[in-house]
Design a protein around this motif. Structure first.
Motif, mmCIF file in Angstrom:
data_model
loop_
_atom_site.group_PDB
_atom_site.id
_atom_site.type_symbol
_atom_site.label_atom_id
_atom_site.label_comp_id
_atom_site.label_asym_id
_atom_site.label_seq_id
_atom_site.Cartn_x
_atom_site.Cartn_y
_atom_site.Cartn_z
ATOM 1 N N VAL A 81 22.983 89.573 52.695
ATOM 2 C CA VAL A 81 23.063 89.861 54.124
ATOM 3 C C VAL A 81 21.924 90.781 54.520
ATOM 4 O O VAL A 81 21.360 91.504 53.679
ATOM 5 C CB VAL A 81 24.418 90.500 54.506
ATOM 6 N N GLY A 82 21.583 90.738 55.798
ATOM 7 C CA GLY A 82 20.538 91.608 56.322
ATOM 8 C C GLY A 82 21.109 92.660 57.247
ATOM 9 O O GLY A 82 22.319 92.711 57.515
ATOM 10 N N ASP A 83 20.246 93.511 57.752
ATOM 11 C CA ASP A 83 20.664 94.555 58.679
ATOM 12 C C ASP A 83 21.221 93.940 59.958
ATOM 13 O O ASP A 83 20.690 92.946 60.480
ATOM 14 C CB ASP A 83 19.486 95.465 59.011
ATOM 15 N N ASN A 84 22.299 94.534 60.456
ATOM 16 C CA ASN A 84 22.897 94.167 61.748
ATOM 17 C C ASN A 84 23.389 92.714 61.783
ATOM 18 O O ASN A 84 23.501 92.123 62.853
ATOM 19 C CB ASN A 84 21.896 94.390 62.884
ATOM 20 N N GLN A 85 23.717 92.160 60.612
ATOM 21 C CA GLN A 85 24.190 90.774 60.548
ATOM 22 C C GLN A 85 25.699 90.718 60.724
ATOM 23 O O GLN A 85 26.428 91.551 60.199
ATOM 24 C CB GLN A 85 23.803 90.144 59.216
ATOM 25 N N GLN A 86 26.172 89.727 61.462
ATOM 26 C CA GLN A 86 27.607 89.500 61.633
ATOM 27 C C GLN A 86 28.149 88.836 60.369
ATOM 28 O O GLN A 86 27.573 87.861 59.865
ATOM 29 C CB GLN A 86 27.858 88.591 62.844
ATOM 30 N N VAL A 87 29.248 89.370 59.829
ATOM 31 C CA VAL A 87 29.845 88.812 58.619
ATOM 32 C C VAL A 87 31.334 88.590 58.853
ATOM 33 O O VAL A 87 31.961 89.238 59.700
ATOM 34 C CB VAL A 87 29.636 89.744 57.407
ATOM 35 N N ALA A 88 31.887 87.654 58.078
ATOM 36 C CA ALA A 88 33.317 87.363 58.136
ATOM 37 C C ALA A 88 34.028 88.077 56.989
ATOM 38 O O ALA A 88 33.416 88.424 55.972
ATOM 39 C CB ALA A 88 33.554 85.858 58.052
ATOM 40 N N ALA A 89 35.320 88.281 57.143
ATOM 41 C CA ALA A 89 36.109 88.920 56.086
ATOM 42 C C ALA A 89 36.091 88.035 54.840
ATOM 43 O O ALA A 89 36.327 86.829 54.915
ATOM 44 C CB ALA A 89 37.542 89.144 56.554
ATOM 45 N N GLY A 90 35.800 88.639 53.688
ATOM 46 C CA GLY A 90 35.740 87.896 52.441
ATOM 47 C C GLY A 90 34.383 87.293 52.131
ATOM 48 O O GLY A 90 34.194 86.720 51.053
ATOM 49 N N GLN A 91 33.432 87.412 53.021
ATOM 50 C CA GLN A 91 32.091 86.866 52.782
ATOM 51 C C GLN A 91 31.383 87.698 51.708
ATOM 52 O O GLN A 91 31.469 88.921 51.678
ATOM 53 C CB GLN A 91 31.276 86.878 54.077
ATOM 54 N N VAL A 92 30.671 87.010 50.801
ATOM 55 C CA VAL A 92 29.950 87.702 49.732
ATOM 56 C C VAL A 92 28.735 88.412 50.316
ATOM 57 O O VAL A 92 27.901 87.802 50.990
ATOM 58 C CB VAL A 92 29.523 86.721 48.628
ATOM 59 N N LEU A 93 28.648 89.710 50.052
ATOM 60 C CA LEU A 93 27.546 90.529 50.560
ATOM 61 C C LEU A 93 26.484 90.774 49.490
ATOM 62 O O LEU A 93 25.292 90.689 49.755
ATOM 63 C CB LEU A 93 28.082 91.867 51.069
ATOM 64 N N VAL A 94 26.950 91.086 48.280
ATOM 65 C CA VAL A 94 26.034 91.453 47.189
ATOM 66 C C VAL A 94 26.559 90.830 45.901
ATOM 67 O O VAL A 94 27.781 90.763 45.679
ATOM 68 C CB VAL A 94 25.948 92.993 47.032
ATOM 69 N N ARG A 95 25.645 90.372 45.057
ATOM 70 C CA ARG A 95 26.005 89.893 43.718
ATOM 71 C C ARG A 95 25.310 90.775 42.681
ATOM 72 O O ARG A 95 24.114 91.041 42.774
ATOM 73 C CB ARG A 95 25.577 88.439 43.510
ATOM 74 N N LEU A 96 26.092 91.196 41.691
ATOM 75 C CA LEU A 96 25.539 91.973 40.579
ATOM 76 C C LEU A 96 25.216 91.050 39.416
ATOM 77 O O LEU A 96 25.709 89.918 39.340
ATOM 78 C CB LEU A 96 26.541 93.047 40.135
ATOM 79 N N ASP A 97 24.400 91.548 38.486
ATOM 80 C CA ASP A 97 24.077 90.798 37.277
ATOM 81 C C ASP A 97 25.345 90.644 36.443
ATOM 82 O O ASP A 97 25.974 91.640 36.067
ATOM 83 C CB ASP A 97 22.999 91.555 36.493
ATOM 84 N N THR A 98 25.730 89.398 36.143
ATOM 85 C CA THR A 98 27.003 89.138 35.468
ATOM 86 C C THR A 98 26.880 89.027 33.954
ATOM 87 O O THR A 98 27.894 88.905 33.273
ATOM 88 C CB THR A 98 27.621 87.838 36.008
ATOM 89 N N ALA A 99 25.665 89.053 33.389
ATOM 90 C CA ALA A 99 25.504 88.858 31.943
ATOM 91 C C ALA A 99 26.279 89.892 31.123
ATOM 92 O O ALA A 99 27.027 89.517 30.203
ATOM 93 C CB ALA A 99 24.015 88.880 31.575
ATOM 94 N N PRO A 100 26.176 91.206 31.404
ATOM 95 C CA PRO A 100 26.966 92.170 30.616
ATOM 96 C C PRO A 100 28.466 91.980 30.802
ATOM 97 O O PRO A 100 29.243 92.155 29.854
ATOM 98 C CB PRO A 100 26.501 93.530 31.157
ATOM 99 N N LEU A 101 28.878 91.596 31.995
ATOM 100 C CA LEU A 101 30.310 91.416 32.252
ATOM 101 C C LEU A 101 30.840 90.186 31.529
ATOM 102 O O LEU A 101 31.975 90.196 31.019
ATOM 103 C CB LEU A 101 30.544 91.302 33.759
#
Length: 366
Positions: free
Chosen positions: A63-83
């Motif tokens: 997402v960017g600055d001042n962007q409209q988002v819906a509830a449950g929308q993915v905002l950020v993804r972390l690196d999943t390899a260690p997890l």
């Protein structure tokens, strides 16, 4: 047209001024009787700070600055390899402990077979002892009559003693097997508890993997975005805020001399500087439990000798009419002016609300 003499001009002007003052005063008095106003009012919203629940490196910011988002929308993804590696390790540990539980069960079944074998050994030794006792009795009688030698009788006696010892040995072996089987019960309970803890660790690892996708808790507009790809984040660190502007409301700080005429549900006309002279509607929602100064970091201490009485202000929450065209355009922090129609007889007033709360508290204490 007749012209007034010059000496009557000041009188006429004074009369006009007097009439205007009377009209203005009447208009002010009528307005004061019908409305309570304040410009000490601001737009507010229940903004939510977005923070990760697991640590890791940011792989994507969606997402960017001042962007409209819906509830449950993915905002950020972390690196999943260690997890993913942690999940695989937890699953392997759980599988190993499940195998350990099955091994204990297999050993318990073996112990039951061994107990049956040792019980059969006890029965066999007991039969041998009975036979040896019978032989001892028979040879003892024959020895007293001289039909057999004393040495043969002694041999029968030794065999009987040996058979009795064999019975005791078989019984001791059976008891040892039974105690071993009992110890397997506690060992199985301990291993089973470890397996359950391992499965809980697997579930936690799955939850952590799911939490690598940071989602919007509510619908709104993204603000104060402080996260970038490649950044290392820790649980609780603020990444951005989501402001539900569609649910914005007004917090108006009325003087304590004004709140006696305010009631829940009274209609409110609102004007914001950001929207020029365009007005929108709302209604009084609720009264704050204390004045604004009470919520200050360092509350005012009035128990001093140089006290000066100052009219305090009470925050009043005003709900914005959702049908208003400006309802979704409001931004928290903007200043507004509010005008409450106090002639509307709606819900309980401030005094009644306080009295109702006092009665409820008194009833609960009883």
């Amino acid at each position: 047209m007749a012209v007034l003499p010059k000496k009557f001009v000041p009188l006429a002007a004074g009369g006009v001024v007097a009439v205007l003052l009377v009209i203005g005063g009447a208009a002010w008095w009528m307005d004061k009787q019908h409305y309570e106003k304040t410009d000490n009012a601001f737009i507010a919203a229940d903004k939510v700070s977005v923070a990760p629940q697991v640590d890791g490196y940011v792989a994507e910011v969606l997402v960017g600055d001042n962007q409209q988002v819906a509830a449950g929308q993915v905002l950020v993804r972390l690196d999943t390899a260690p997890l993913k590696a942690a999940l695989a390790q937890a699953e392997a540990n759980a599988a190993a402990l499940d195998a350990a539980v099955r091994a204990v069960d297999d050993k318990a079944r073996l112990e039951q077979a061994m107990i049956a074998q040792k019980a059969a050994g006890v029965a066999s030794a007991h039969a041998q002892a009975q036979l040896a006792q019978a032989e001892l009795a028979r040879y003892g009688t024959l020895a007293t009559q001289g039909w057999v030698s004393p040495q043969r009788a002694q041999t029968a006696k030794a065999a009987a003693s040996q058979a009795s010892a064999g019975v005791e040995q078989a019984r001791a072996t059976l008891e040892a097997e039974r105690r071993t089987a009992e110890s397997l019960g506690s060992s199985r309970a301990q291993t089973l508890a470890q397996a359950q803890a391992a499965h809980a660790a697997v579930e936690q690892a799955r939850i952590n993997l799911d939490r690598a996708e940071i989602k919007a808790p509510v619908a709104g507009v993204v603000g104060a975005r402080a996260v970038r790809p490649g950044q290392y984040v820790r649980p609780g660190s603020a990444l951005m805020s989501v402001v539900p502007v569609q649910n914005a409301y007004i917090v108006a700080n009325f003087k304590e001399t004004q709140v006696s005429r305010l009631k829940v549900g009274q209609p409110v006309t609102i004007r914001a500087d950001a929207f020029g002279k365009q007005a929108f509607k709302g209604k009084i929602d609720s009264f704050a439990p204390a004045t604004g100064s009470e919520f200050a970091l360092i509350p005012v201490e009035n128990a001093v000798g140089n006290f000066t009485k100052i009219a305090q202000r009470l925050p009043v929450k005003i709900a914005v009419d959702p049908a208003s065209p400006l309802a979704g355009a409001l931004r928290p922090g903007l200043s507004v002016e509010v005008k409450v129609d106090v002639t509307a007889d709606t819900g309980p007033g401030f005094a009644q609300a306080v009295s109702a709360a006092q009665l409820a508290r008194t009833g609960a204490s009883r």
